[in-house]
Design a protein around this motif. Structure first.
Motif, PDB file in Angstrom:
ATOM      1  N   ASN A  93       0.825  -1.202   0.000  1.00 17.02           N
ATOM      2  CA  ASN A  93       0.000   0.000   0.000  1.00 17.02           C
ATOM      3  C   ASN A  93       0.864   1.258   0.000  1.00 17.02           C
ATOM      4  N   GLN A  94       1.996   1.218   0.704  1.00 19.34           N
ATOM      5  CA  GLN A  94       2.909   2.361   0.691  1.00 19.34           C
ATOM      6  C   GLN A  94       3.380   2.660  -0.731  1.00 19.34           C
ATOM      7  N   VAL A  95       3.756   1.604  -1.468  1.00 18.58           N
ATOM      8  CA  VAL A  95       4.230   1.782  -2.845  1.00 18.58           C
ATOM      9  C   VAL A  95       3.124   2.361  -3.722  1.00 18.58           C
ATOM     10  N   VAL A  96       1.918   1.806  -3.595  1.00 17.35           N
ATOM     11  CA  VAL A  96       0.798   2.255  -4.424  1.00 17.35           C
ATOM     12  C   VAL A  96       0.455   3.712  -4.129  1.00 17.35           C
ATOM     13  N   ILE A  97       0.359   4.067  -2.848  1.00 21.35           N
ATOM     14  CA  ILE A  97      -0.022   5.439  -2.489  1.00 21.35           C
ATOM     15  C   ILE A  97       1.062   6.427  -2.902  1.00 21.35           C
ATOM     16  N   ARG A  98       2.319   6.045  -2.730  1.00 20.05           N
ATOM     17  CA  ARG A  98       3.418   6.915  -3.193  1.00 20.05           C
ATOM     18  C   ARG A  98       3.280   7.193  -4.692  1.00 20.05           C
ATOM     19  N   ALA A  99       3.011   6.135  -5.455  1.00 21.76           N
ATOM     20  CA  ALA A  99       2.901   6.283  -6.905  1.00 21.76           C
ATOM     21  C   ALA A  99       1.717   7.167  -7.278  1.00 21.76           C
ATOM     22  N   LEU A 100       0.590   6.985  -6.604  1.00 22.96           N
ATOM     23  CA  LEU A 100      -0.582   7.805  -6.887  1.00 22.96           C
ATOM     24  C   LEU A 100      -0.318   9.274  -6.575  1.00 22.96           C
ATOM     25  N   LEU A 101       0.290   9.542  -5.439  1.00 23.02           N
ATOM     26  CA  LEU A 101       0.579  10.929  -5.068  1.00 23.02           C
ATOM     27  C   LEU A 101       1.581  11.559  -6.029  1.00 23.02           C
ATOM     28  N   ASP A 102       2.573  10.772  -6.413  1.00 27.34           N
ATOM     29  CA  ASP A 102       3.562  11.270  -7.368  1.00 27.34           C
ATOM     30  C   ASP A 102       2.901  11.607  -8.699  1.00 27.34           C
ATOM     31  N   SER A 103       1.958  10.783  -9.129  1.00 31.50           N
ATOM     32  CA  SER A 103       1.277  11.035 -10.400  1.00 31.50           C
ATOM     33  C   SER A 103       0.406  12.278 -10.331  1.00 31.50           C
ATOM     34  N   LEU A 104       0.041  12.696  -9.117  1.00 33.05           N
ATOM     35  CA  LEU A 104      -0.761  13.903  -8.926  1.00 33.05           C
ATOM     36  C   LEU A 104       0.093  15.138  -8.679  1.00 33.05           C
ATOM     37  N   GLY A 105       1.411  14.965  -8.726  1.00 33.22           N
ATOM     38  CA  GLY A 105       2.313  16.093  -8.557  1.00 33.22           C
ATOM     39  C   GLY A 105       2.587  16.456  -7.114  1.00 33.22           C
ATOM     40  N   LEU A 106       2.320  15.549  -6.180  1.00 34.45           N
ATOM     41  CA  LEU A 106       2.483  15.822  -4.755  1.00 34.45           C
ATOM     42  C   LEU A 106       3.698  15.102  -4.189  1.00 34.45           C
ATOM     43  N   SER A 107       4.345  15.724  -3.219  1.00 37.41           N
ATOM     44  CA  SER A 107       5.421  15.060  -2.500  1.00 37.41           C
ATOM     45  C   SER A 107       4.841  14.413  -1.250  1.00 37.41           C
ATOM     46  N   CYS A 108       5.531  13.406  -0.731  1.00 39.29           N
ATOM     47  CA  CYS A 108       5.006  12.742   0.458  1.00 39.29           C
ATOM     48  C   CYS A 108       6.136  12.183   1.307  1.00 39.29           C
ATOM     49  N   VAL A 109       5.810  11.953   2.564  1.00 39.64           N
ATOM     50  CA  VAL A 109       6.684  11.236   3.477  1.00 39.64           C
ATOM     51  C   VAL A 109       5.837  10.125   4.088  1.00 39.64           C
ATOM     52  N   VAL A 110       6.419   8.941   4.254  1.00 37.24           N
ATOM     53  CA  VAL A 110       5.661   7.773   4.710  1.00 37.24           C
ATOM     54  C   VAL A 110       6.160   7.330   6.085  1.00 37.24           C
ATOM     55  N   ARG A 111       5.223   7.023   6.962  1.00 34.70           N
ATOM     56  CA  ARG A 111       5.539   6.452   8.269  1.00 34.70           C
ATOM     57  C   ARG A 111       4.708   5.188   8.456  1.00 34.70           C
ATOM     58  N   ALA A 112       5.261   4.216   9.206  1.00 33.35           N
ATOM     59  CA  ALA A 112       4.701   2.862   9.220  1.00 33.35           C
ATOM     60  C   ALA A 112       3.714   2.589  10.345  1.00 33.35           C
ATOM     61  N   ASN A 113       3.515   3.513  11.264  1.00 33.60           N
ATOM     62  CA  ASN A 113       2.502   3.313  12.300  1.00 33.60           C
ATOM     63  C   ASN A 113       2.091   4.663  12.872  1.00 33.60           C
ATOM     64  N   GLY A 114       1.023   4.656  13.681  1.00 36.07           N
ATOM     65  CA  GLY A 114       0.482   5.906  14.180  1.00 36.07           C
ATOM     66  C   GLY A 114       1.440   6.704  15.029  1.00 36.07           C
ATOM     67  N   GLN A 115       2.244   6.019  15.862  1.00 36.23           N
ATOM     68  CA  GLN A 115       3.183   6.735  16.716  1.00 36.23           C
ATOM     69  C   GLN A 115       4.227   7.474  15.881  1.00 36.23           C
ATOM     70  N   GLN A 116       4.739   6.805  14.842  1.00 39.01           N
ATOM     71  CA  GLN A 116       5.691   7.458  13.957  1.00 39.01           C
ATOM     72  C   GLN A 116       5.049   8.645  13.243  1.00 39.01           C
ATOM     73  N   GLY A 117       3.776   8.508  12.897  1.00 35.36           N
ATOM     74  CA  GLY A 117       3.074   9.601  12.242  1.00 35.36           C
ATOM     75  C   GLY A 117       2.936  10.811  13.144  1.00 35.36           C
ATOM     76  N   VAL A 118       2.570  10.574  14.407  1.00 37.74           N
ATOM     77  CA  VAL A 118       2.438  11.669  15.374  1.00 37.74           C
ATOM     78  C   VAL A 118       3.780  12.377  15.552  1.00 37.74           C
ATOM     79  N   GLU A 119       4.853  11.586  15.688  1.00 37.70           N
ATOM     80  CA  GLU A 119       6.172  12.174  15.898  1.00 37.70           C
ATOM     81  C   GLU A 119       6.644  12.947  14.669  1.00 37.70           C
ATOM     82  N   ALA A 120       6.365  12.420  13.474  1.00 35.07           N
ATOM     83  CA  ALA A 120       6.770  13.112  12.245  1.00 35.07           C
ATOM     84  C   ALA A 120       6.088  14.469  12.146  1.00 35.07           C
ATOM     85  N   LEU A 121       4.829  14.532  12.523  1.00 35.07           N
ATOM     86  CA  LEU A 121       4.091  15.786  12.462  1.00 35.07           C
ATOM     87  C   LEU A 121       4.570  16.763  13.537  1.00 35.07           C
TER      88      LEU A 121
END
Length: 229
Positions: A93-121
């Motif tokens: 799913n990470q690969v698919v979502i990265r590809a979709l966002l890239d095709s829409l002209g958006l940059s992204c950063v990926v984190r593998a669980n909720g705690q990592q997401g909270v810390e990244a933000l």
């Protein structure tokens, strides 16, 4: 796109460390089909993939019009700008979502669980701060519900603008959607993620879209109730 398609088929058909057979089947379903394996003792295994394709009448070349339509779509999609934080534990799913966002002209950063997401933000600042979060619901360490509640409390405690959080889930029942809203999410996308639906949703919530820039800061009294899991 040709390179991207080849990569997806390679991921589907070739065993790779860390990507289980179930993930390969999920990838096939994301592409609108299915995949599986049948094995017989002493005879071997047969791996298969089924993808639905539209039948083209003999002598008809639909590729030219499809390419033109895709070019128009891509041109419009490139108008999307912004940075997206993707919180998703599944590798495929990470690969698919990265590809979709890239095709829409958006940059992204990926984190593998909720705690990592909270810390990244919490640690992001300036140009590194995401404009929007795509949040999976079922994850190890900290799920999407609890992660969203933490983010909303952190925003309220620090009088920060409310960043749009969009749920990503295969659970598409009304109660699941309502639970997402109750903990502070803003929208819901069902898996498998459809590119057009994703683009429409992102246009709405990204800065400059129909929802405007980041929502006003939360009043501490309006914080979502703490969710116990």
């Amino acid at each position: 796109m040709q390179c991207l398609t080849r990569r997806f088929f390679s991921a589907l058909l070739l065993p790779r460390p860390g990507v289980a057979g179930l993930s390969k089947r999920s990838l096939a379903r994301l592409m609108g089909g299915d995949a599986g394996v049948a094995s017989l003792p002493s005879q071997g295994s047969r791996f298969w993939i089924r993808i639905e394709l539209a039948r083209v009448a003999p002598g008809t070349d639909k590729r030219k019009s499809q390419r033109a339509q895709q070019a128009d779509t891509d041109t419009n999609a490139l108008h999307l700008t912004g940075r997206v934080l993707v919180v998703e534990d599944n590798l495929v799913n990470q690969v698919v979502i990265r590809a979709l966002l890239d095709s829409l002209g958006l940059s992204c950063v990926v984190r593998a669980n909720g705690q990592q997401g909270v810390e990244a933000l919490a640690h992001a600042s300036g140009l590194d701060r995401p404009d929007l979060v795509l949040m999976d619901l079922q994850m190890p360490v900290l799920d999407g519900y609890a992660a969203t509640a933490k983010i909303r409390r952190w925003e309220a405690d620090n009088a920060l603008p409310r960043i749009p959080i969009i749920a990503l889930s295969a659970d598409a029942f009304a109660e699941d959607r309502q639970h997402c809203i109750n903990v502070g999410m803003d929208d819901f996308l069902a898996k498998p993620v459809d590119r057009d639906r994703l683009a429409k949703t992102l246009r709405h919530w990204l800065p400059g879209g129909a929802a405007g820039t980041h929502l006003p800061a939360q009043n501490p009294a309006q914080r979502p109730a703490r969710q116990e899991h």
